[in-house]
Scaffold this active site. Structure first.
Site: not given
Ligand SMILES: NC(=O)c1ccc[n+]([C@@H]2O[C@H](COP(=O)([O-])OP(=O)(O)OC[C@H]3O[C@@H](n4cnc5c(N)ncnc54)[C@H](O)[C@@H]3O)[C@@H](O)[C@H]2O)c1
Length: 429
Positions: A150, A154, A249, A35, A319, A16, A207, A259
């Site tokens: 968000e 993916e 569906l 990060d 997926k 994200v 979701n 998610c």
């Molecule tokens: N992946 C998806 O399709 C999607 C879609 C919508 C919403 N979300 C939500 O978005 C959020 C992120 O999901 P993601 O899939 O990108 O996660 P991810 O695990 O791919 O990325 C998270 C990142 O945050 C970093 N991080 C952790 N703690 C940190 C801190 N204290 N300071 C700075 N960086 C830090 C990690 O190192 C990692 O790079 C989640 O809450 C998820 O539910 C994800």
């Protein structure tokens, strides 16, 4: 773009965070990405993309000059007022969301009237209110807070960022909400401006609804198997009803990913914590778990037992078009097959490496044909185009058996059968 775009900070450079950062850079903002994973930041500085996401390489390369990567929050604070938080919120053992990464960010924020956190991470309803209390307790009451969930998926995340169905902004009506609305304005998406709690709930409810639709059609598929109907035909007929719509569906072997399982569980737990038993979601989760295991029953029905049988898994990622293995159905399937004595060889076009660290006791192949070699059965787990476009004559030649289980109803049964193979889908006649 005629007006200068506001610089932003993005905290967390996962699926994200990185797509959001590159997307806003594309729209003209300078973006400071932070990060805690120093190795990831190093790779990003070298121009490497740490996740597989179609179109992201190009987007990052095109906007490299506007993107800055650091492990220091101070770098983002120095240049940007809005800090978009995209850290992980994985499930805990109880099913609640683990907000420790979110709290780490909150604790690291200095007292400031100039900055605001914009929550892109998926968090339980009520999180914004409780974080605002934490700000006040820590003497940082001047910090702004906006919920902006968000919805990108993916596999199509870049397109989803640039063409969202809607942008949801939940705020208290101060400068930060206004600034965020302006940031998203070039996307010209329908805007839902609401309060923080409703914004948080929109994400969880969306979701949960989509997951419910999947479990619903999967149960219809299971009933189709008992009654002689074909779920693909049924879904086609249902989906043309504009009140229902054709999306989500497609019957199959269950939903996975980072998610749906986590967010459905989190909403169920959230309800439970406030004394409400969300019965429907309990069923959605249970149906999904059973659906993953139904493939085992199908294999047993055809092969008469799995001890010593060779099974090829086509696809491992949860997926197509992603390397994400979080909560993938293949994890359950490979573990069950192993436990039942089968020998498993798997092939995924991009997720083999990720899977190696998560799945033990199975072999990995470099191509579908190598995976199918001497197999008694092939199971389509992830509907990558590479599998739907396969030459099934070649697959049949490589196998020692003739069973193909189409776990995503994505293959052409006629083509598979024409190759002399036995085809079985999910809920198909
Ligand atoms: N992946 C998806 O399709 C999607 C879609 C919508 C919403 N979300 C939500 O978005 C959020 C992120 O999901 P993601 O899939 O990108 O996660 P991810 O695990 O791919 O990325 C998270 C990142 O945050 C970093 N991080 C952790 N703690 C940190 C801190 N204290 N300071 C700075 N960086 C830090 C990690 O190192 C990692 O790079 C989640 O809450 C998820 O539910 C994800």
């Amino acid at each position: 773009m005629s007006r200068a775009r506001a610089p932003i900070g993005v905290i967390g450079t996962g699926y994200v965070g990185l797509v959001t950062a590159a997307g806003f850079a594309e729209l003209g903002s300078e973006v400071w990405c932070v990060d805690i994973d120093a190795a990831k930041i190093e790779r990003l500085r070298r121009g490497e993309v740490p996740v597989y996401e179609p179109g992201l390489d190009e987007l990052l390369a095109r906007n490299a000059e506007r993107m800055h990567f650091s492990t220091e929050l101070a770098d983002a604070l120095e240049h940007a007022r809005l800090l978009l938080v995209a850290v992980g919120t994985p499930p805990t053992y109880s099913g609640d969301a683990d907000l420790s990464a979110v709290h780490a960010v909150v604790d690291a924020m200095p007292s400031s009237d100039e900055h605001a956190l914009v929550m892109k991470s998926t968090v339980p309803c009520g999180t914004g209110a409780s974080l605002q209390r934490v700000f006040a307790e820590q003497g940082k009451g001047g910090l702004g807070y906006v919920s902006c969930p968000e919805f990108l998926r993916e596999g199509s995340a870049v397109r989803d960022f640039l063409h969202p169905d809607r942008v949801v902004v939940g705020d208290d009506g101060d400068w930060a909400g206004e600034a965020l609305v302006e940031l998203y304005a070039p996307l010209a998406a329908p805007l839902v401006r609401t309060d923080i709690a409703s914004s948080e709930m929109i994400k969880l409810a969306s979701n949960a609804f989509l997951a419910t639709k999947i479990s619903f059609i999967n149960e219809i598929a299971n009933v189709c198997e008992e009654t002689g109907a074909d779920v693909v035909e049924v879904a086609r007929g249902m989906g043309l009803d504009t009140r229902i719509g054709p999306q989500f569906l497609q019957a199959g072997i269950g939903f996975g990913g980072s998610c749906f399982p986590k967010d459905v569980n989190a909403l169920k737990q959230l309800a439970g914590n406030s004394g409400y038993h969300f019965q429907l979601l309990t069923a959605v989760i249970e149906v999904n778990e059973l659906q993953k295991r139904r493939v085992i029953g199908k294999l047993q029905k055809h092969l008469g037992g799995l001890v010593g049988r060779r099974v090829a898994l086509f696809g491992l990622a949860f997926k197509p078009n992603t390397d994400d293995m979080r909560e993938a159905s293949s994890l359950v399937l490979s573990a069950r097959l192993n436990a039942d004595g089968a020998t498993v060889t798997a092939y995924d076009p991009v997720a083999n490496e990720q899977a190696r660290t998560l799945v033990s006791g199975i072999g990995f192949a470099d191509s579908p044909l190598q995976a199918a070699a001497e197999a008694d059965a092939v199971v389509l787990v992830t509907e990558w185009p590479e599998f739907t476009e396969l030459d099934w004559e070649q697959v049949a030649e490589a196998m020692r058996g003739n069973l193909v289980i189409d776990g995503r109803n994505a293959l052409d049964p006629v083509a598979v059968r024409a190759a002399g193979l036995a085809y079985e889908g999910i809920g198909r006649r």
